[in-house]
Design an enzyme around this catalytic site. Structure first.
Site, PDB file in Angstrom:
ATOM      1  N   SER A   1      -3.739 -93.421  18.264  1.00 18.10           N
ATOM      2  CA  SER A   1      -2.793 -93.838  19.129  1.00 18.10           C
ATOM      3  C   SER A   1      -2.378 -95.240  19.187  1.00 18.10           C
ATOM      4  O   SER A   1      -1.690 -95.426  18.030  1.00 18.10           O
ATOM      5  CB  SER A   1      -3.753 -93.642  20.544  1.00 18.10           C
ATOM      6  OG  SER A   1      -2.908 -93.723  21.635  1.00 18.10           O
TER       7      SER A   1
ATOM      8  N   HIS B   1      -5.364 -85.339  22.988  1.00 15.82           N
ATOM      9  CA  HIS B   1      -5.203 -86.591  22.509  1.00 15.82           C
ATOM     10  C   HIS B   1      -6.404 -87.021  21.949  1.00 15.82           C
ATOM     11  O   HIS B   1      -6.497 -87.595  20.753  1.00 15.82           O
ATOM     12  CB  HIS B   1      -4.576 -87.561  23.160  1.00 15.82           C
ATOM     13  CG  HIS B   1      -3.829 -88.682  22.753  1.00 15.82           C
ATOM     14  ND1 HIS B   1      -2.822 -88.723  21.645  1.00 15.82           N
ATOM     15  CD2 HIS B   1      -4.181 -89.871  22.891  1.00 15.82           C
ATOM     16  CE1 HIS B   1      -2.785 -90.011  21.326  1.00 15.82           C
ATOM     17  NE2 HIS B   1      -3.478 -90.844  22.096  1.00 15.82           N
TER      18      HIS B   1
ATOM     19  N   ASP C   1      -1.932 -82.199  21.861  1.00 18.33           N
ATOM     20  CA  ASP C   1      -2.023 -83.722  21.954  1.00 18.33           C
ATOM     21  C   ASP C   1      -0.691 -84.036  22.501  1.00 18.33           C
ATOM     22  O   ASP C   1       0.307 -83.502  22.435  1.00 18.33           O
ATOM     23  CB  ASP C   1      -1.971 -84.250  20.420  1.00 18.33           C
ATOM     24  CG  ASP C   1      -2.390 -85.872  20.472  1.00 18.33           C
ATOM     25  OD1 ASP C   1      -2.098 -86.502  21.035  1.00 18.33           O
ATOM     26  OD2 ASP C   1      -3.229 -85.811  19.380  1.00 18.33           O
TER      27      ASP C   1
END
Length: 347
Positions: free
Chosen positions: A148, A322, A295
């Protein structure tokens, strides 16, 4: 409305409350999560000097052998946020049976120093922080994974083409704010029409504290997005039990300053971030892109990014959102294990 900052804070916060119960169950109700009952303690802990202060690092596996060149390169994992902690990577400690695994909390997060100086909250300083970890631990060569926001840091680090970089894994990465916001808005279109309409109403104006019904409706709509695309499984018992002494957890001030208040718009210092040109500078054959099937960093977008890093590979973790490491830990670790072995053999 429960925003991403609160959601991440609930996941990392001290105490025994599960995220599923904290946000009202929904798609997480009555889901049995796989995973170990407990996570191993660190084989070694350190407080490392980096630009701006000292950070906490934990190491599992034989780092001394790697430093001496007698073992495979270690892997370091860069957590998301900004303002998150290393706790989302605990399932990856399973890799320590083959190599050292290094987890750390970025400055102003978790167990690290909290000088709370916004001058430290720049992409460049966080990249320098990563390199400072390598130098402090005297590691000649290592694998780097960023997830991320940590993917942003890893992308920037990879673009520097350090000779110490054995491989790069960009896991559900924030490559540019423009693409991230576009993905979030596209995914909203996959939600039921009533949820989409409620999200739009909640963005028009924040519900006043006195309007509990509207506030609850906004929470429910936001949670529907998170349950579909962020974290599709509840934290395991092992994650709930992991509470290091002195851990300050998620830093919402850092998150809001760099990103903003909601998933669907960026108002912080990252609002104009564009790392897409850096993709052309990566060592493609030593770069892995990894995303979850559902995701919020959409697989379709990540495929386009991987094509720009010529020769790179792409892995999609089935069933994961995610949070690939906590949604599908066994599958995610298996992908990484094979990737790291191949990169070691290809040296």
């Amino acid at each position: 409305m429960i925003d991403r900052r609160k959601l991440l804070g609930l996941f990392a916060a001290a105490g025994g409350t599960t995220l599923a119960s904290a946000v009202g169950g929904g798609a997480w109700a009555d889901v049995a999560r796989r995973g170990p009952a407990t996570f191993p303690g660190p084989d070694r802990e350190a407080r490392l000097q980096v630009p701006g202060g000292r950070i906490y690092a934990r190491i599992n596996g034989d780092l001394d052998a790697a430093v001496a060149g007698a073992g495979p390169p270690p892997i370091v994992m860069v957590h998301g946020g900004p303002g998150g902690t290393h706790s989302g990577f605990l399932d990856a400690l399973a890799l320590s049976d083959e190599r050292a695994v290094i987890l750390y909390d970025q400055l102003d997060s978790g167990l690290s120093d909290h000088p709370m100086d916004p001058a430290n909250w720049t992409v460049g300083r966080f990249v320098d922080e990563l390199e400072a970890v390598r130098q402090a631990l005297k590691i000649p060569r290592w694998h780097v994974l960023g997830h991320s926001w940590g993917g942003t840091v890893a992308l920037e680090y990879g673009a520097r083409r350090s000779p110490a970089l054995a491989s790069l894994t960009l896991a559900s990465p924030l490559v540019s704010t423009r693409s991230w916001i576009a993905d979030a808005n596209l995914l909203r279109g996959d939600l039921p029409p009533d949820v989409q309409a409620q999200l739009a109403r909640c963005e028009t104006a924040a519900p006043p504290p006195s309007d509990k019904a509207l506030s609850a409706a906004c929470d429910a709509a936001t949670n529907a997005f998170y349950a579909a695309f962020l974290t599709r499984e509840p934290p395991s018992a092992a994650h709930r039990a992991y509470r290091p002494a002195g851990d300050k957890g998620f830093n919402p001030v850092l998150y809001k300053t760099m990103w903003g208040a909601t998933e669907f718009s960026a108002t912080g210092t990252l609002k104009g971030y564009d790392g897409e040109p850096l993709l052309d500078r990566l060592d493609g054959p030593r770069t892995l892109f990894m995303v979850g099937q559902y995701d919020e960093a959409r697989p379709a977008t990540t495929i386009a990014f991987s094509r720009r890093a010529r020769g790179s590979e792409l892995a999609v973790v089935p069933g994961a959102g995610h949070a690939t490491f906590t949604d599908r830990p066994e599958e995610t670790v298996a992908v990484l294990r094979q990737w790291l072995r191949r990169m070691d053999a290809a040296r």
